[in-house]
Structure formats: C-alpha cells, structure tokens
Design a protein around this motif. Structure first.
Motif, PDB file in Angstrom:
ATOM      1  N   ASP A   7       9.173  -2.692  -5.429  1.00  0.00           N
ATOM      2  CA  ASP A   7       8.870  -1.275  -5.587  1.00  0.00           C
ATOM      3  C   ASP A   7       9.021  -0.822  -7.036  1.00  0.00           C
ATOM      4  O   ASP A   7       9.660  -1.483  -7.838  1.00  0.00           O
ATOM      5  CB  ASP A   7       9.756  -0.427  -4.675  1.00  0.00           C
ATOM      6  CG  ASP A   7      11.236  -0.635  -4.919  1.00  0.00           C
ATOM      7  OD1 ASP A   7      11.662  -1.807  -5.042  1.00  0.00           O
ATOM      8  OD2 ASP A   7      11.980   0.355  -4.998  1.00  0.00           O
ATOM      9  N   ASN A   8       8.393   0.312  -7.332  1.00  0.00           N
ATOM     10  CA  ASN A   8       8.495   0.965  -8.643  1.00  0.00           C
ATOM     11  C   ASN A   8       8.051   0.083  -9.799  1.00  0.00           C
ATOM     12  O   ASN A   8       8.677   0.056 -10.851  1.00  0.00           O
ATOM     13  CB  ASN A   8       9.922   1.476  -8.872  1.00  0.00           C
ATOM     14  CG  ASN A   8      10.308   2.527  -7.870  1.00  0.00           C
ATOM     15  OD1 ASN A   8       9.618   3.530  -7.743  1.00  0.00           O
ATOM     16  ND2 ASN A   8      11.369   2.291  -7.135  1.00  0.00           N
ATOM     17  N   ILE A  30       7.070  -2.641  -1.087  1.00  0.00           N
ATOM     18  CA  ILE A  30       6.042  -2.675  -2.132  1.00  0.00           C
ATOM     19  C   ILE A  30       5.584  -1.248  -2.431  1.00  0.00           C
ATOM     20  O   ILE A  30       4.458  -1.006  -2.848  1.00  0.00           O
ATOM     21  CB  ILE A  30       4.856  -3.593  -1.758  1.00  0.00           C
ATOM     22  CG1 ILE A  30       4.280  -3.243  -0.395  1.00  0.00           C
ATOM     23  CG2 ILE A  30       5.273  -5.041  -1.808  1.00  0.00           C
ATOM     24  CD1 ILE A  30       3.049  -4.057  -0.026  1.00  0.00           C
ATOM     25  N   SER A  31       6.501  -0.313  -2.237  1.00  0.00           N
ATOM     26  CA  SER A  31       6.178   1.100  -2.441  1.00  0.00           C
ATOM     27  C   SER A  31       6.142   1.464  -3.921  1.00  0.00           C
ATOM     28  O   SER A  31       6.657   0.743  -4.773  1.00  0.00           O
ATOM     29  CB  SER A  31       7.204   1.978  -1.725  1.00  0.00           C
ATOM     30  OG  SER A  31       8.481   1.825  -2.296  1.00  0.00           O
ATOM     31  N   ASN A  32       5.524   2.613  -4.173  1.00  0.00           N
ATOM     32  CA  ASN A  32       5.479   3.197  -5.504  1.00  0.00           C
ATOM     33  C   ASN A  32       4.903   2.232  -6.540  1.00  0.00           C
ATOM     34  O   ASN A  32       5.506   1.958  -7.564  1.00  0.00           O
ATOM     35  CB  ASN A  32       6.860   3.697  -5.928  1.00  0.00           C
ATOM     36  CG  ASN A  32       6.753   4.786  -6.969  1.00  0.00           C
ATOM     37  OD1 ASN A  32       5.701   5.370  -7.157  1.00  0.00           O
ATOM     38  ND2 ASN A  32       7.842   5.050  -7.644  1.00  0.00           N
ATOM     39  N   TYR A  53       7.882  -0.945   3.600  1.00  0.00           N
ATOM     40  CA  TYR A  53       7.698   0.228   2.750  1.00  0.00           C
ATOM     41  C   TYR A  53       6.410   0.063   1.953  1.00  0.00           C
ATOM     42  O   TYR A  53       6.347  -0.743   1.034  1.00  0.00           O
ATOM     43  CB  TYR A  53       8.896   0.398   1.812  1.00  0.00           C
ATOM     44  CG  TYR A  53      10.200   0.516   2.556  1.00  0.00           C
ATOM     45  CD1 TYR A  53      10.649   1.746   3.013  1.00  0.00           C
ATOM     46  CD2 TYR A  53      10.968  -0.607   2.824  1.00  0.00           C
ATOM     47  CE1 TYR A  53      11.839   1.858   3.717  1.00  0.00           C
ATOM     48  CE2 TYR A  53      12.163  -0.515   3.523  1.00  0.00           C
ATOM     49  CZ  TYR A  53      12.588   0.715   3.970  1.00  0.00           C
ATOM     50  OH  TYR A  53      13.761   0.826   4.675  1.00  0.00           O
ATOM     51  N   LEU A  54       5.392   0.805   2.351  1.00  0.00           N
ATOM     52  CA  LEU A  54       4.088   0.779   1.685  1.00  0.00           C
ATOM     53  C   LEU A  54       3.791   2.080   0.965  1.00  0.00           C
ATOM     54  O   LEU A  54       2.763   2.228   0.332  1.00  0.00           O
ATOM     55  CB  LEU A  54       2.976   0.545   2.719  1.00  0.00           C
ATOM     56  CG  LEU A  54       3.017  -0.753   3.504  1.00  0.00           C
ATOM     57  CD1 LEU A  54       1.999  -0.718   4.629  1.00  0.00           C
ATOM     58  CD2 LEU A  54       2.749  -1.921   2.586  1.00  0.00           C
ATOM     59  N   LEU A  77       8.957   2.127   9.070  1.00  0.00           N
ATOM     60  CA  LEU A  77       7.646   2.036   8.436  1.00  0.00           C
ATOM     61  C   LEU A  77       7.444   3.256   7.557  1.00  0.00           C
ATOM     62  O   LEU A  77       7.457   4.386   8.031  1.00  0.00           O
ATOM     63  CB  LEU A  77       6.540   1.969   9.498  1.00  0.00           C
ATOM     64  CG  LEU A  77       5.110   1.948   8.976  1.00  0.00           C
ATOM     65  CD1 LEU A  77       4.859   0.722   8.102  1.00  0.00           C
ATOM     66  CD2 LEU A  77       4.123   1.974  10.146  1.00  0.00           C
ATOM     67  N   ASP A  78       7.268   3.010   6.261  1.00  0.00           N
ATOM     68  CA  ASP A  78       7.008   4.082   5.298  1.00  0.00           C
ATOM     69  C   ASP A  78       5.572   3.948   4.820  1.00  0.00           C
ATOM     70  O   ASP A  78       5.223   2.988   4.135  1.00  0.00           O
ATOM     71  CB  ASP A  78       7.970   3.973   4.114  1.00  0.00           C
ATOM     72  CG  ASP A  78       7.678   4.999   3.021  1.00  0.00           C
ATOM     73  OD1 ASP A  78       6.744   5.814   3.170  1.00  0.00           O
ATOM     74  OD2 ASP A  78       8.391   4.972   2.002  1.00  0.00           O
TER      75      ASP A  78
END
Length: 135
Positions: A7-8, A30-32, A53-54, A77-78
C-alpha cells in the motif's frame, strides 16, 4: 508468507506471477496506489486470503477475459474509492464469511446498492458507506 503490504506506493501494474508462490497469503494490501490494470486471476484459489485491501485505486480496470472474483474466505474487503467496474467484478454472493465491507467514497446508484445481497452475509458486522455519491 502470510502478509503482503504494498500500500501507499505508486504502483500502476502488478504481475499476477508475483503472487504464485504465496499460497498461504492471508492479508494482501494493495490499496492507495495508481493501479491501472489488474489480472483477476491473482485472486483465484486464494482460500487462505482473509483480508483484501484494494481501496483508493481510482483508475483500476481489469484485463479482458477476466471473470468475477469469488472471495469465499474473505473476512475484510476494502473497495473504497475505486470504480464501479471493480465493485461489479467481485462476486459478493460468494463472500459468506465477510465481516467488514468498505464501499466508502464510491459513485454508486440505488440499483448498485440494491444489487449487493447484504442480508446474505450472516457474519457481516460493519459496512462503511461514508461519502457515497448516490445518483
């Protein structure tokens, strides 16, 4: 490996082969990022995956010939701040163990919300729909 946090970053692409050796992966973030394309086969046969986390990948689209993602083992689940295409590519009917669902800051219409079978989740405890732009 149980947890992989990517992420990020400014990732725009993830090769599906990256995940092949992570059979026991439970937590994938694997968000942001700036993901532009993702191969949904990354999520196939991920029976150990519990947290996905998507969120905050607003440009995401999927490779052609991808089928819906079945997330039978997911607890969290995001898919916040993503796209309608991402939400429609997830087979939410298969997510019977879902406890936390984050749909916040997406542009959805009432038909989109009505198509999500909230009452089919016996374990669902938290739904985040903050900032949804309902048209």
């Amino acid at each position: 490996l149980y947890t992989l946090k990517l992420d990020n970053n400014i990732l725009s692409y993830l090769d599906s082969s990256l995940f092949e050796s992570f059979e026991n992966l439970k937590d994938l973030d694997i968000s942001n990022n700036l993901l532009r394309e993702i191969d949904l086969t990354i999520f196939f046969n991920r029976n150990q995956l519990r947290y996905l986390y998507l969120g905050k990948n607003p440009y995401i689209k999927f490779k052609k010939n991808s089928t819906k993602i079945r997330l039978e083992s997911i607890f969290t689940l995001d898919i916040s701040s993503t796209s309608k295409k991402l939400i429609s590519s997830i087979d939410l009917n298969s997510s019977r163990k879902l406890i936390n669902l984050d749909l916040s800051f997406n542009e959805l219409n009432m038909n989109d919300l009505n198509s999500i079978p909230f009452n089919n989740y016996p374990t669902l405890r938290n739904i985040n729909i903050n900032g949804i732009k309902i048209d």
